[in-house]
Each structure stands twice: as C-alpha cells, then as structure tokens.
Motif scaffolding. Structure first.
Motif, short mmCIF file in Angstrom:
data_model
loop_
_atom_site.label_atom_id
_atom_site.label_comp_id
_atom_site.label_asym_id
_atom_site.label_seq_id
_atom_site.Cartn_x
_atom_site.Cartn_y
_atom_site.Cartn_z
N GLY A 106 -7.37 -3.90 4.13
CA GLY A 106 -7.05 -3.08 2.96
C GLY A 106 -8.27 -2.24 2.62
O GLY A 106 -8.83 -2.34 1.52
N CYS A 107 -8.69 -1.42 3.56
CA CYS A 107 -10.00 -0.75 3.46
C CYS A 107 -9.98 0.48 2.58
O CYS A 107 -11.01 1.13 2.41
CB CYS A 107 -10.51 -0.40 4.85
N TRP A 108 -8.80 0.86 2.04
CA TRP A 108 -8.70 2.00 1.15
C TRP A 108 -9.21 3.28 1.82
O TRP A 108 -8.86 3.57 2.94
CB TRP A 108 -9.41 1.74 -0.17
N SER A 122 0.80 -1.22 0.00
CA SER A 122 0.00 0.00 0.00
C SER A 122 0.84 1.27 0.00
O SER A 122 0.29 2.38 -0.06
CB SER A 122 -0.92 0.01 1.22
N ALA A 154 -6.56 -6.64 -2.22
CA ALA A 154 -5.42 -6.21 -1.41
C ALA A 154 -4.46 -7.36 -1.10
O ALA A 154 -3.27 -7.12 -0.90
CB ALA A 154 -5.92 -5.58 -0.11
N GLU A 158 -5.53 -0.56 7.14
CA GLU A 158 -4.99 0.06 5.92
C GLU A 158 -3.55 0.49 6.16
O GLU A 158 -3.25 1.12 7.18
CB GLU A 158 -5.86 1.25 5.51
#
Length: 243
Positions: free
Chosen positions: A53-55, A6, A118, A75
């Motif tokens: 990986g919730c953006w 990320s 993700a 995240e």
C-alpha cells in the motif's frame, strides 16, 4: 457508491483532496504515525524494503534517500501507481500495480516489510499475513500501522463534520465490514480488534516484538490545543514483528 480498498484513489477528485490532507505538515500521519514507524524500523541502511500500500511513493523515496538499498512497492490504485512510478523513476525500486491480498509474493526476499494504514482495507487478513511471512528472509521484520480499532469499531463519529471533540466506540467485538463517510465518499474498511490482529500475526508465525498506539509528542505540534485534542483518543495501532 461504496469504494473497496484502494479503488477510491482512482476517483480523481477524491485523490486530489486526499493528497492535500495527507501531505500537509500537521497531518496526523506525518506527526503522530510516521515518527513511531521510523523508530521501529531502526537502521534500514543497505536493507531491501517491501511497502504494501505504497501510495504515491513519497515515503519510498525518503527511505531510499536515507540508505535503503532497494525499495519495492505494491499499490492497488492506478492513479497512485502512476504517481509512485513517476516519483521513483530514477531510483533502485519497483512499483507493482496489484492489491495487497492479490499480489504474488516472492519467497524469502525482503529484509523489512512495511505497511502504512492500508491493511484495514483487507477483508481476510490471515492469508495476507502468511504471504508476508513467507516473503521475508529469516529474521526479517514486519512493521505496520492500521487505523486504531476504537475508531473502526463504529462509524457514527465519522459522520460528524468538522473537528471531532467526541468519539463513539460501539460494537467493538463485532468484527468485519464498516463503511466510512470520508472526503465526500463511502469507503469500505474492515474492523478488527487488537486481539484479532495479535492472534492473526501469531498464527502466521510471527513473533510480536513491539506494539504502539502512537502517543502524540508535544514537540511535533505547532499548536498545543491540537496536541491536547489528539491526546484524547488513539488514532493508530502499530506492530513490529519478526520472522
């Protein structure tokens, strides 16, 4: 420069371009992957959801609006964490700034764990699947999507600019690191076969209930030419598993 996981989203210029692509109406994430994910989630009213990986928290906000009791996101990007915390500020939620593989997972806590595109950034998936299994309540569900292995096997097609009309599948059974040219940067992903995902889930203790390749649905496309192009090759692989 190569970006791991990320970390690429902490590049401000990349993030701006990514969000424009990701949130456009005809994004494959929105019209191909998301409808299948929601179908597999079923009724999540009153459920506690963990999102790995919730953006930017956009999907979490939607889940809360639709009846999710409590939403917790993990995240790794500080930019994305800021976006998510701002968006979810007044909701029943919590956002953690940590990598998926490095976060300290609580045990027996969540009804549903999800991850959207993700986990192909995680180098060693087996320990992560084990952590997720322990974090779910008995009977809890784990639903996740990854970039389809026919795409992650070779990055030769990704080097072609513009809309692709041909795709190269090569070195499929050679698992491991791939570096993808994406939005002007080099981003590290990890290729795993369908079999590798399946076996890792079994070894972590999951029962695999459903597998999808997210076949495009014509009614969701504004232009039929784009629908026909998307029918040529799978973009996503999705699993629904139960503890």
């Amino acid at each position: 420069m190569e970006y791991d996981g990320s970390s690429v989203y902490d590049n401000a210029e990349f993030l701006q371009q990514y969000l424009l692509r990701r949130n456009r109406q005809d994004s494959p994430n929105n019209i191909i992957e998301k409808p299948v994910l929601l179908e597999l989630m079923g009724d999540f009213t009153g459920k506690t959801v963990l999102d790995l990986g919730c953006w930017d928290g956009r999907f979490g906000y939607e889940l809360l609006q639709q009846g999710c009791k409590y939403y917790e996101g993990v995240e790794g990007s500080s930019n994305m964490v800021h976006e998510a915390r701002t968006r979810l500020d007044t909701t029943n939620s919590q956002i953690h700034h940590a990598t998926i593989e490095g976060w300290n997972y609580p045990q027996h806590t969540y009804d549903i764990a999800i991850s959207r595109l993700a986990l192909h950034y995680v180098q060693d998936i087996q320990p992560t699947f084990g952590h997720i299994h322990h974090a779910l309540v008995p009977g809890g569900e784990f639903i996740f999507s990854v970039q389809h292995p026919v795409l992650t096997s070779s990055m030769a097609s990704a080097e072609i600019s513009g809309k692709r009309s041909n795709w190269i599948v090569d070195e499929y059974f050679e698992l491991g690191k791939r570096t993808e040219p994406w939005i002007g940067e080099s981003v590290v992903k990890y290729h795993r076969t369908f079999e590798a995902y399946f076996q890792a889930l079994k070894q972590a203790g999951f029962t695999i209930e459903d597998v999808r390749e997210c076949s495009p649905r014509p009614e969701l496309f504004e232009h039929q030419d784009e629908f026909k192009r998307r029918m040529r090759i799978p973009l996503f692989l999705m699993f629904r598993c139960v503890k």
